[in-house]
Design a protein around this motif. Structure first.
Motif, mmCIF file in Angstrom:
data_model
loop_
_atom_site.group_PDB
_atom_site.id
_atom_site.type_symbol
_atom_site.label_atom_id
_atom_site.label_comp_id
_atom_site.label_asym_id
_atom_site.label_seq_id
_atom_site.Cartn_x
_atom_site.Cartn_y
_atom_site.Cartn_z
ATOM 1 N N GLU A 288 1.095 -1.604 0.075
ATOM 2 C CA GLU A 288 -0.184 -0.170 0.094
ATOM 3 C C GLU A 288 0.855 0.912 0.195
ATOM 4 O OE1 GLU A 288 -2.388 2.537 -0.345
ATOM 5 O OE2 GLU A 288 -3.971 0.499 -0.452
ATOM 6 N N ARG A 289 0.320 2.375 -0.870
ATOM 7 C CA ARG A 289 1.496 3.267 -0.955
ATOM 8 C C ARG A 289 1.218 3.899 0.205
ATOM 9 N NH1 ARG A 289 2.731 -0.584 -3.203
ATOM 10 N NH2 ARG A 289 2.779 -1.097 -5.044
ATOM 11 N N ARG A 290 -0.126 4.348 0.476
ATOM 12 C CA ARG A 290 -0.284 5.125 1.527
ATOM 13 C C ARG A 290 -0.116 4.582 3.029
ATOM 14 N NH1 ARG A 290 -6.542 5.121 -0.192
ATOM 15 N NH2 ARG A 290 -6.159 3.359 -0.396
ATOM 16 N N HIS A 291 -0.936 4.443 4.126
ATOM 17 C CA HIS A 291 -0.679 3.688 5.091
ATOM 18 C C HIS A 291 -1.065 2.570 4.953
ATOM 19 C CE1 HIS A 291 0.300 7.500 7.594
ATOM 20 N NE2 HIS A 291 -0.451 7.863 7.600
ATOM 21 N N PHE A 292 -0.626 1.393 5.892
ATOM 22 C CA PHE A 292 -1.111 -0.495 5.066
ATOM 23 C C PHE A 292 -2.451 -0.763 5.859
ATOM 24 C CE2 PHE A 292 -0.093 -0.492 9.702
ATOM 25 C CZ PHE A 292 -1.031 -1.702 10.861
ATOM 26 N N TRP A 293 -3.403 0.061 6.202
ATOM 27 C CA TRP A 293 -4.552 -0.194 6.387
ATOM 28 C C TRP A 293 -5.892 0.561 5.993
ATOM 29 C CZ3 TRP A 293 -1.880 3.021 9.895
ATOM 30 C CH2 TRP A 293 -2.592 4.431 9.754
ATOM 31 N N SER A 294 -5.353 1.121 4.536
ATOM 32 C CA SER A 294 -5.638 1.522 3.905
ATOM 33 C C SER A 294 -6.742 1.056 3.374
ATOM 34 C CB SER A 294 -4.999 2.853 2.737
ATOM 35 O OG SER A 294 -5.075 3.548 3.482
ATOM 36 N N SER A 295 -5.835 -0.164 2.480
ATOM 37 C CA SER A 295 -7.156 -1.043 1.719
ATOM 38 C C SER A 295 -7.012 -2.396 2.104
ATOM 39 C CB SER A 295 -6.354 -1.399 0.040
ATOM 40 O OG SER A 295 -4.952 -1.608 0.172
ATOM 41 N N THR A 296 -7.897 -3.495 2.097
ATOM 42 C CA THR A 296 -7.462 -4.372 2.363
ATOM 43 C C THR A 296 -6.533 -5.635 1.325
ATOM 44 O OG1 THR A 296 -9.968 -4.234 3.220
ATOM 45 C CG2 THR A 296 -9.225 -7.235 3.596
ATOM 46 N N PRO A 297 -5.831 -6.232 1.980
ATOM 47 C CA PRO A 297 -5.638 -7.375 1.416
ATOM 48 C C PRO A 297 -5.998 -8.549 0.923
ATOM 49 C CG PRO A 297 -3.753 -7.643 3.346
ATOM 50 C CD PRO A 297 -5.684 -6.316 3.788
ATOM 51 N N ASN A 298 -6.018 -9.580 -0.308
ATOM 52 C CA ASN A 298 -6.211 -10.191 -0.436
ATOM 53 C C ASN A 298 -6.677 -11.267 0.448
ATOM 54 O OD1 ASN A 298 -6.395 -13.188 -2.214
ATOM 55 N ND2 ASN A 298 -7.630 -11.824 -3.607
ATOM 56 N N ILE A 342 4.560 -1.056 12.007
ATOM 57 C CA ILE A 342 3.572 -0.439 12.413
ATOM 58 C C ILE A 342 4.287 1.357 12.500
ATOM 59 C CG2 ILE A 342 1.273 0.602 13.713
ATOM 60 C CD1 ILE A 342 0.474 -1.874 14.610
ATOM 61 N N CYS A 343 5.305 1.270 13.581
ATOM 62 C CA CYS A 343 5.938 2.452 13.438
ATOM 63 C C CYS A 343 6.414 3.001 12.043
ATOM 64 C CB CYS A 343 6.937 2.093 14.550
ATOM 65 S SG CYS A 343 6.095 1.553 15.916
ATOM 66 N N ILE A 344 7.498 2.103 11.228
ATOM 67 C CA ILE A 344 8.183 1.710 10.211
ATOM 68 C C ILE A 344 6.731 2.717 9.125
ATOM 69 C CG2 ILE A 344 9.019 1.112 7.886
ATOM 70 C CD1 ILE A 344 10.977 -0.986 10.435
ATOM 71 N N ASP A 345 5.251 2.457 9.277
ATOM 72 C CA ASP A 345 4.400 2.460 8.566
ATOM 73 C C ASP A 345 4.452 4.086 8.295
ATOM 74 O OD1 ASP A 345 1.910 1.727 6.566
ATOM 75 O OD2 ASP A 345 1.452 3.358 7.587
ATOM 76 N N PHE A 346 4.719 5.335 9.353
ATOM 77 C CA PHE A 346 4.817 6.228 9.648
ATOM 78 C C PHE A 346 5.443 6.714 8.931
ATOM 79 C CE2 PHE A 346 1.195 5.547 12.684
ATOM 80 C CZ PHE A 346 0.328 5.589 12.982
ATOM 81 N N ILE A 347 6.689 6.188 9.119
ATOM 82 C CA ILE A 347 8.282 6.636 7.953
ATOM 83 C C ILE A 347 7.939 6.236 6.466
ATOM 84 C CG2 ILE A 347 10.321 6.586 7.687
ATOM 85 C CD1 ILE A 347 10.538 5.715 10.634
ATOM 86 N N LYS A 348 7.187 5.250 6.002
ATOM 87 C CA LYS A 348 6.789 4.838 4.905
ATOM 88 C C LYS A 348 6.281 6.151 3.816
ATOM 89 C CE LYS A 348 3.637 2.990 3.718
ATOM 90 N NZ LYS A 348 2.528 2.217 3.638
ATOM 91 N N TYR A 349 4.697 6.301 4.782
ATOM 92 C CA TYR A 349 4.202 6.845 3.728
ATOM 93 C C TYR A 349 4.662 8.777 3.498
ATOM 94 C CZ TYR A 349 -0.499 9.835 3.004
ATOM 95 O OH TYR A 349 -1.134 10.506 2.294
ATOM 96 N N PRO A 350 5.364 9.246 4.303
ATOM 97 C CA PRO A 350 6.257 10.154 3.338
ATOM 98 C C PRO A 350 7.429 9.993 3.175
ATOM 99 C CG PRO A 350 6.872 9.858 6.178
ATOM 100 C CD PRO A 350 5.854 8.702 5.722
#
Length: 357
Positions: A288-298, A342-350
């Protein structure tokens, strides 16, 4: 005597070739995907303007002769400003396609006749309509099976979904390589030995394969603009993520050595489990290019993740193929890797926004 034949007007017969009823909606949808429509026709400029108006292409139609006498840069600018060209010959279609490509555009071309074959062959996406000649179909990249151009929209959306899945694979691959290289290098100088056993490495590859294959079935959305491989940006973004994942691995190694007081062989089990858990969480992060919870995986991707995590947790607790670890330590590793993801996700987004991934 034929010299005495006279003619008298008895009426007018109007002949028209109207566009398909779905053409206007289809062109509007193509435009919403960030694609510019350009009409190239051999008809007169008056007919071209009327058809372009009816289907919503625009009314800025020029004669192809307007390109003559201009430099290449001026020709490109005129084409980019135009909605189409009238009184076009087959060689003009080929020339316009090559001119746009030389200026950095990715060009799609539709056609149905023998004369369209060179331009269809030259374009990145040459599309032959269902009624096209055999020569046109042989020259095209894809051949439509239904009347009209609706399938072009489907082809664009499917290709962009395919790109997103490929991008996820590349991001995961580079991030994983960076993580492992940093972990193994720092771990070797730290402990003066390889931080994971050969059997553990084999099991790690086995676990990664299932997660990697499940990417092909993941839920993705097509983007509203064309995609382009920006290898430099993708590599830099993955490098940042890989460094943070490696820092998490080293932190868990420190915990295992400092607080769990693990012997070296059990420390190798801890590192292997850490990498396995990270491999599953990393897929959920980079898909997910946004936060990981923005879409549901298959569902299959989630199922693979759960099975791999549960299966390797049991291997680590029971001690199959590796020295065992206590249940509380395995659960603690799992909790730390999940929280760290989860912490890395807030780094990944920006980071993804910075590098336009």
């Amino acid at each position: 005597d034929e010299n005495n034949i006279s003619f008298s007007l008895v009426g007018l017969l109007a002949i028209a070739d109207p566009p398909r009823l779905d053409s206007k909606d289809m062109i509007a949808e193509i435009r919403s995907l960030g694609i510019k429509c350009l009409m190239l026709t051999g008809d007169s400029i008056s007919i071209a303007k009327e058809i372009a108006r009816q289907v919503g292409i625009g009314d800025h139609i020029n004669l192809v002769n307007d390109l003559k006498g201009l430099t290449s840069q001026e020709q490109v600018k005129l084409i980019e400003r135009s909605d189409g060209f009238a009184e076009v010959y087959p060689e003009d279609k080929y020339y316009i396609v090559t001119l746009l490509q030389a200026s950095g555009h990715a060009v799609g071309m539709t056609g149905d006749g023998v004369n369209d074959a060179p331009a269809l062959k030259q374009a990145e996406l040459g599309t032959a309509v269902s009624e096209a000649t055999d020569v046109a179909k042989a020259s095209a990249s894809i051949v439509l099976t239904q009347p009209g151009l609706r399938e072009i929209v489907d082809a664009v959306k499917i290709s962009r979904k395919t790109y997103q899945r490929m991008l996820t694979w590349v991001l995961n691959k580079i991030t994983k390589v960076v993580e492992v290289i940093i972990l193994f290098t720092v771990g070797f100088f730290w402990l003066h030995d390889v931080v994971i056993s050969l059997l553990g490495m084999s099991l790690l590859v086995f676990a990664n394969d299932f997660a990697t294959m499940s990417i092909a079935t993941d839920n993705v959305k097509s983007t509203s603009s064309p995609n382009k491989w920006e290898i430099k940006n993708i590599t830099l973004a993955s490098l940042v993520l890989g460094m943070f994942f490696a820092l998490g691995d080293l932190l868990i190694m420190y915990i295992g050595q400092k607080y769990f007081k693990l012997e070296f062989d059990r420390l190798q089990t801890l590192v292997m489990l850490c990498l396995v858990f990270n491999s599953q969480f990393r897929i959920l992060l980079v898909r997910e290019r946004r936060h990981f919870w923005s879409s549901t995986p298959n569902k299959s991707l989630i199922l693979v993740n759960i099975l791999v995590i549960v299966g390797f947790s049991l291997l680590g607790i029971i001690g199959i193929f590796m020295p065992n670890l206590p249940l509380n330590q395995v659960l603690m590793i799992l909790g730390i890797t999940m929280a760290y993801m989860i912490c890395i996700d807030f780094i990944k987004y920006p980071v993804f926004r910075l590098f336009r991934v």
